[in-house]
Design an enzyme around this catalytic site. Structure first.
Site, PDB file in Angstrom:
ATOM      1  N   ARG A   1     -30.089  80.986  46.454  1.00  0.00           N
ATOM      2  CA  ARG A   1     -29.326  82.536  46.897  1.00  0.00           C
ATOM      3  C   ARG A   1     -28.433  82.474  47.785  1.00  0.00           C
ATOM      4  O   ARG A   1     -27.317  83.348  47.642  1.00  0.00           O
ATOM      5  CB  ARG A   1     -30.621  83.248  47.502  1.00  0.00           C
ATOM      6  CG  ARG A   1     -31.652  83.439  46.374  1.00  0.00           C
ATOM      7  CD  ARG A   1     -33.029  84.375  46.972  1.00  0.00           C
ATOM      8  NE  ARG A   1     -33.769  83.671  47.542  1.00  0.00           N
ATOM      9  CZ  ARG A   1     -35.076  83.232  47.276  1.00  0.00           C
ATOM     10  NH1 ARG A   1     -35.097  83.413  45.845  1.00  0.00           N
ATOM     11  NH2 ARG A   1     -35.644  82.918  47.884  1.00  0.00           N
TER      12      ARG A   1
ATOM     13  N   ASP B   1     -36.988  91.204  33.901  1.00  0.00           N
ATOM     14  CA  ASP B   1     -38.266  90.465  34.074  1.00  0.00           C
ATOM     15  C   ASP B   1     -39.282  90.981  33.297  1.00  0.00           C
ATOM     16  O   ASP B   1     -39.304  92.256  32.862  1.00  0.00           O
ATOM     17  CB  ASP B   1     -38.794  90.528  35.613  1.00  0.00           C
ATOM     18  CG  ASP B   1     -39.614  89.452  35.885  1.00  0.00           C
ATOM     19  OD1 ASP B   1     -39.122  88.276  36.480  1.00  0.00           O
ATOM     20  OD2 ASP B   1     -40.874  89.550  35.485  1.00  0.00           O
TER      21      ASP B   1
ATOM     22  N   ASN C   1     -38.628  90.821  27.649  1.00  0.00           N
ATOM     23  CA  ASN C   1     -38.341  89.316  27.303  1.00  0.00           C
ATOM     24  C   ASN C   1     -36.886  89.030  27.289  1.00  0.00           C
ATOM     25  O   ASN C   1     -36.103  89.523  26.570  1.00  0.00           O
ATOM     26  CB  ASN C   1     -38.840  89.072  26.102  1.00  0.00           C
ATOM     27  CG  ASN C   1     -38.931  87.441  25.754  1.00  0.00           C
ATOM     28  OD1 ASN C   1     -38.264  86.698  26.207  1.00  0.00           O
ATOM     29  ND2 ASN C   1     -39.859  87.153  24.887  1.00  0.00           N
TER      30      ASN C   1
ATOM     31  N   ASP D   1     -32.645  81.995  35.531  1.00  0.00           N
ATOM     32  CA  ASP D   1     -33.892  81.360  36.538  1.00  0.00           C
ATOM     33  C   ASP D   1     -35.298  81.410  35.818  1.00  0.00           C
ATOM     34  O   ASP D   1     -36.030  82.110  36.414  1.00  0.00           O
ATOM     35  CB  ASP D   1     -33.908  82.053  37.806  1.00  0.00           C
ATOM     36  CG  ASP D   1     -34.797  81.189  38.847  1.00  0.00           C
ATOM     37  OD1 ASP D   1     -35.239  79.966  38.387  1.00  0.00           O
ATOM     38  OD2 ASP D   1     -35.188  81.682  39.990  1.00  0.00           O
TER      39      ASP D   1
ATOM     40  N   CYS E   1     -36.861  74.558  36.757  1.00  0.00           N
ATOM     41  CA  CYS E   1     -37.662  74.176  37.539  1.00  0.00           C
ATOM     42  C   CYS E   1     -38.816  73.243  36.777  1.00  0.00           C
ATOM     43  O   CYS E   1     -40.006  73.111  37.311  1.00  0.00           O
ATOM     44  CB  CYS E   1     -38.477  75.354  38.131  1.00  0.00           C
ATOM     45  SG  CYS E   1     -39.246  76.380  37.197  1.00  0.00           S
TER      46      CYS E   1
HETATM   47  N1  SAH Z   1     -35.072  84.115  40.485  1.00  0.00           N
HETATM   48  C1  SAH Z   1     -36.328  84.555  41.293  1.00  0.00           C
HETATM   49  C2  SAH Z   1     -37.591  83.613  40.703  1.00  0.00           C
HETATM   50  C3  SAH Z   1     -37.795  83.728  38.999  1.00  0.00           C
HETATM   51  S1  SAH Z   1     -39.547  83.087  38.709  1.00  0.00           S
HETATM   52  C4  SAH Z   1     -36.172  84.610  42.565  1.00  0.00           C
HETATM   53  O1  SAH Z   1     -35.171  84.028  43.212  1.00  0.00           O
HETATM   54  O2  SAH Z   1     -37.082  84.987  43.306  1.00  0.00           O
HETATM   55  C5  SAH Z   1     -39.172  83.701  37.045  1.00  0.00           C
HETATM   56  C6  SAH Z   1     -39.634  84.871  36.551  1.00  0.00           C
HETATM   57  O3  SAH Z   1     -39.410  85.140  35.207  1.00  0.00           O
HETATM   58  C7  SAH Z   1     -41.163  85.532  36.971  1.00  0.00           C
HETATM   59  O4  SAH Z   1     -40.632  86.702  37.890  1.00  0.00           O
HETATM   60  C8  SAH Z   1     -41.579  85.895  35.603  1.00  0.00           C
HETATM   61  O5  SAH Z   1     -42.198  87.137  35.700  1.00  0.00           O
HETATM   62  C9  SAH Z   1     -40.406  86.050  34.680  1.00  0.00           C
HETATM   63  N2  SAH Z   1     -40.600  85.633  33.266  1.00  0.00           N
HETATM   64  C10 SAH Z   1     -41.418  84.892  32.597  1.00  0.00           C
HETATM   65  N3  SAH Z   1     -41.159  84.796  31.243  1.00  0.00           N
HETATM   66  C11 SAH Z   1     -40.047  85.532  31.134  1.00  0.00           C
HETATM   67  C12 SAH Z   1     -39.472  86.067  29.932  1.00  0.00           C
HETATM   68  N4  SAH Z   1     -39.669  85.452  28.685  1.00  0.00           N
HETATM   69  N5  SAH Z   1     -38.848  87.046  30.080  1.00  0.00           N
HETATM   70  C13 SAH Z   1     -38.485  87.617  31.097  1.00  0.00           C
HETATM   71  N6  SAH Z   1     -39.308  87.355  32.521  1.00  0.00           N
HETATM   72  C14 SAH Z   1     -39.828  86.205  32.306  1.00  0.00           C
END
Ligand code: SAH
Length: 395
Positions: free
Chosen positions: A211, A249, A278, A299, A339
């Site tokens: 970040r 999200d 999505n 991410d 990840c």
């Molecule tokens: N970048 C964030 C962490 C992301 S974790 C940070 O720095 O804090 C991944 C996120 O993706 C989660 O919040 C989860 O709810 C969301 N997620 C999972 N599958 C998804 C999808 N298909 N579309 C949108 N969001 C999704």
């Protein structure tokens, strides 16, 4: 003590100080150790190699506590290991920058299955293996001694526990119940964290340095923050004077907290959108509308969970990266992460390469991203290095 004898030549990984022994490497188990019980590990010549916790239900049959067969596993052992892990963090001066960081990072701190994260005086723990569960009382007691001021909360409501034959649970282990929101800081940014219900132990602490490092790419930009969780990169972007930030999200709950986090940092909500849905669909929606962005953050959650889902996960990474590359203006910035521990950085780069060819764009890596200092990685445990990312310029 009960004993586990390895098959001939399967002690190789132990001699290289890798902490896992797979069930296929076990020749014989003497006695019937209960889940998590400490066993003496022997090679096929009956020479002792170390001590580990036995997990009958898991593919990882033994997680090694120590390579010294003479060491005693008990509260004193856990005290020493936790203290050592804490001292290492103190030495890194993380406190100057943040009040939320990882204190115990499982295998990489010599404590397989034990995670301890620190959130402004609340310790949030996960006990992920049979061995960690077996010694929970001793681990908590060592934590209380090392952190007498801190309350301790358990977040063992994680699916991986099922692989170890453990049920999911959470709750207070010592001291006070955490408030619904704990305020943490990262540099000059604040975040509310819900350690009782948030993902993992509440926050993606593993993205802290990323970040910070990416903050220079957002000024005056139109930013799409995909998989935003509670704001993370989106807040960094607006704090760095982005023109506009769109957070996506799939969880309405995390987006509510994301909004609160923008407010907490006195950022203008006029420039921010929160889209629930999505990402795979939203990227197509933006493509079909002919939208363009200056910077896109990807991410996603772990898309590759096992060897059997490798190809499907890989296709997922390719899909979102291809769509993002197409949505970026010439000279735009793609900040992309994976990840999935099973995906090597070189393979991840290949995914971006394939996406760039399909998109007919040139993509240049301008920065490689990884894990923050508190998420130490033991050199003998490459699996510990799961998070990797690239900052790319798309031409
Ligand atoms: N970048 C964030 C962490 C992301 S974790 C940070 O720095 O804090 C991944 C996120 O993706 C989660 O919040 C989860 O709810 C969301 N997620 C999972 N599958 C998804 C999808 N298909 N579309 C949108 N969001 C999704």
């Amino acid at each position: 003590m009960k004993k586990v004898i390895l098959k001939p030549f399967r002690e190789k990984s132990v001699l290289k100080r890798h902490p896992w022994i797979f069930s296929g490497a076990v020749e014989k188990v003497q006695g019937t150790p209960s889940p998590g019980e400490t066993v003496l590990i022997l090679n096929y010549k009956n020479e002792p190699l170390g001590l580990g916790s036995y997990s009958p239900k898991s593919q990882i049959a033994i997680r090694i506590w120590t390579f010294d067969p003479e060491e005693r596993i008990g509260e004193g052992f856990f005290f020493k290991r936790i203290k050592r892990a804490f001292n290492l963090r103190k030495d890194l001066n993380i406190d100057d920058y943040t009040n939320a960081y990882r204190i115990v990072n499982s295998e990489s701190d010599g404590l397989p299955g034990v995670i301890v994260d620190y959130y402004d005086n609340f310790l949030v723990c996960q006990f992920l293996s049979a061995g960690a569960e077996y010694w929970k009382k001793e681990i908590v007691s060592a934590l209380k001694e090392i952190f007498p001021q801190s309350s301790i909360y358990e977040r063992s409501d994680v699916l991986v526990r099922q692989k170890e034959g453990l049920e999911l649970k959470k709750g207070v282990l010592a001291g006070d119940t955490p408030p619904d929101r704990i305020k943490i800081k990262e540099g000059d940014i604040f975040y509310w964290v819900d350690v009782k219900n948030g993902h993992k132990t509440g926050f993606y602490l593993d993205q802290r340095e990323n970040r910070k490092e990416t903050s220079i790419y957002f000024t005056d930009k139109r930013v799409l923050n995909c998989f935003s969780y509670t704001g993370g990169f989106g807040i960094v972007a607006l704090k760095s004077n982005a023109k506009e930030v769109i957070n996506i999200d799939s969880s309405a709950k995390v987006l509510e907290l994301a909004k609160e986090n923008f407010i907490l940092n006195s950022l203008s909500l006029d420039k921010v959108q929160f889209l629930k849905g999505n990402v795979f669909r939203f990227l197509r929606y933006f493509r079909d509308k002919g939208e363009e962005f200056d910077a896109i953050v990807l991410d996603p959650p772990k898309l590759i969970h096992s060897k059997s889902t490798f190809d499907r996960g890989l296709a997922g990474y390719k899909d979102i990266n291809l769509l993002a590359i197409k949505l970026l203006k010439t000279g735009g910035t793609l900040i992309t992460f994976s990840c999935s521990g099973l995906l090597q950085p070189s393979m991840f780069q290949k995914v971006i390469s394939d996406a760039s060819i399909d998109a007919k764009k040139e993509v240049k890596i301008v920065k490689r991203l990884g894990m923050p200092c508190d998420h130490v990685v033991d050199v003998n445990f490459p699996e510990g290095l799961y998070l990797k990312g690239f900052v790319c310029k798309v031409l």
